[in-house]
Enzyme design. Structure first.
Site, mmCIF file in Angstrom:
data_model
loop_
_atom_site.group_PDB
_atom_site.id
_atom_site.type_symbol
_atom_site.label_atom_id
_atom_site.label_comp_id
_atom_site.label_asym_id
_atom_site.label_seq_id
_atom_site.Cartn_x
_atom_site.Cartn_y
_atom_site.Cartn_z
ATOM 1 N N ASN A 17 -12.991 -3.910 -6.300
ATOM 2 C CA ASN A 17 -12.336 -2.518 -6.514
ATOM 3 C C ASN A 17 -11.612 -2.689 -7.805
ATOM 4 O O ASN A 17 -10.594 -3.453 -8.076
ATOM 5 C CB ASN A 17 -11.578 -2.384 -5.197
ATOM 6 C CG ASN A 17 -10.347 -1.184 -5.497
ATOM 7 O OD1 ASN A 17 -10.557 -0.603 -6.420
ATOM 8 N ND2 ASN A 17 -9.916 -0.857 -4.577
ATOM 9 N N HIS A 74 -15.238 6.066 -4.639
ATOM 10 C CA HIS A 74 -14.497 5.135 -5.022
ATOM 11 C C HIS A 74 -14.967 3.906 -4.255
ATOM 12 O O HIS A 74 -15.315 3.781 -3.223
ATOM 13 C CB HIS A 74 -13.033 5.328 -4.641
ATOM 14 C CG HIS A 74 -12.324 4.325 -4.940
ATOM 15 N ND1 HIS A 74 -11.856 3.403 -5.957
ATOM 16 C CD2 HIS A 74 -11.392 3.555 -3.961
ATOM 17 C CE1 HIS A 74 -11.176 2.448 -5.869
ATOM 18 N NE2 HIS A 74 -10.758 2.413 -4.576
ATOM 19 N N CYS A 86 -5.889 4.701 -6.549
ATOM 20 C CA CYS A 86 -7.540 4.736 -6.722
ATOM 21 C C CYS A 86 -8.073 6.009 -6.765
ATOM 22 O O CYS A 86 -9.312 6.258 -7.261
ATOM 23 C CB CYS A 86 -8.041 3.893 -5.573
ATOM 24 S SG CYS A 86 -7.611 2.107 -5.550
#
Ligand code: ACO
Length: 337
Positions: free
Chosen positions: A294, A264, A125
């Site tokens: 996500n 993020h 990520c």
């Protein structure tokens, strides 16, 4: 108004983001639909993560490069850039179409971008921050003038839709930015870091060279994301805030100097706690997790794409990311348009 006084780079040539475009596939998977697939509820998902729905790429033979190429085509059109003008394309992804060639190679081909360097970056990520950090070096040295950085993931390809602990979290999507040299705006400071001892908490158990695919690995469902959520949560909260604090300190930024926090998007609670520690109010925090979930490497460019109309030249932005590995990183930049 405090200004960053630390000279991070010798050269004042900076890599500025001069365009952004996103792409999410049309199919939407809602919390209500997930509640029919596993033992969960809309209330639990919204309360624990902030996610209401996510987009899923369906269609035979479509991989991450399909979404990346959609984003890049949009970016080229929007910035009136011809494919032949691009000097380098970097794609941050954790779900490449193949082990090789890279999805960056495939995206170039799909977009008519020929005979340039292209490669994937894998940092889970945090990959988009890593990719921007790498790409910015080529601009700062004066080697290249137009670089496309893509963040794209088809997380649905590695998610076990019988595992309620992970299947509610992830979605598919892509975003792309154009980097060009500027003496006024752009990336001022970057930070990337990692700790490989975090592997057990968040990884895909098989499919790589250590445990190549076999009938057994498939039967044992080892080709999916394995996450020990609560442990990862603790690391994510600590590291995201640490990244932000370090970047603020070494660039002498106070919370009121930051126009936008670009975090993020893994969990609304992680984002809120990072913002709280930085003392940045919610109206200056980019948040898209409710509609995309996500999307791993795509969360940050999708944030920029969604918020683009609210941004203005000179806006000071702080990016912070945390991901599997563990990896983490951040950026401080000024927006160019
Ligand atoms: N619906 C209902 N109950 C659930 C669900 C669900 N979808 N998922 C888990 N539960 C249950 C668990 O079974 C557990 O039940 P128990 O107490 O009876 O054992 C309970 O809820 C609590 O489980 P936790 O995992 O402790 O829940 P938590 O509050 O930590 O939330 C979450 C889980 C959302 C995954 C959170 O831990 C998180 O966000 N972790 C960090 C994610 C992250 O940042 N990842 C890094 C980036 S991703 C990447 O790099 C690819």
């Amino acid at each position: 108004m405090s200004k960053p006084t630390k000279t991070v780079r010798k050269s004042q040539l900076r890599a500025a983001i001069t365009g952004v475009c996103g792409y999410v596939p049309p199919d939407v998977l809602t919390n209500a639909e997930l509640a029919q697939m596993v033992d969960t509820s809309d209330e639990w998902i919204v309360d624990r993560t902030g996610i209401k729905e996510r987009h899923i790429l369906t269609g035979k033979g479509l991989g991450t490069s399909h979404m990346g190429a959609e984003a890049v085509r949009g970016l080229l059109a929007k910035t009136a850039t011809a494919p032949g003008e691009i000097d380098l394309l970097v794609c941050a992804t954790t779900t490449p179409d193949f082990v090789f060639p890279s999805s960056a190679n495939l995206i170039c081909d799909m977009c008519g971008i020929r005979n340039i360097g292209s490669f994937d970056v894998q940092a889970a990520c945090s990959g988009f921050v890593y990719a921007l950090t790498i790409a910015s070096q080529f601009i700062e040295t004066g080697k290249y003038r137009k670089i496309v950085v893509v963040g794209a993931d088809k997380m649905s390809a590695i998610i076990d839709y019988t595992d309620r602990a992970t299947c509610v979290l992830f979605g598919d999507g892509a975003g792309a930015v154009l980097l060009e040299p500027s003496r006024k705006y752009g990336i001022i400071d970057t930070l990337i870091s990692s700790d490989g001892s975090g592997m057990p908490y968040l990884h895909q158990k098989a499919g790589g060279s250590r445990f190549p695919p076999t009938a057994d690995t498939v039967t044992q469902r080892l080709h999916y994301v394995h996450q020990e959520g609560a442990s990862v949560y603790k690391f994510a909260v600590a590291r995201m805030a640490d990244v932000a604090t370090v970047l603020m300190k070494r660039n002498q930024l106070l919370s009121e100097d930051i126009d936008w926090l670009v975090p993020h998007q893994a969990n609304k609670r992680i984002i809120e706690s990072t913002a709280e520690r930085m003392k940045v109010p919610p109206e200056r925090v980019m948040m898209t997790i409710q509609k995309y979930g996500n999307t791993t490497n795509a969360t940050m460019p999708l944030c920029l794409w969604d918020y683009e109309s609210k941004l203005k030249a000179g806006d000071r932005m702080l990016f912070a990311a945390f991901g599997g590995g563990f990896t983490w990183g951040g950026l401080y930049l000024t927006w160019a348009y």
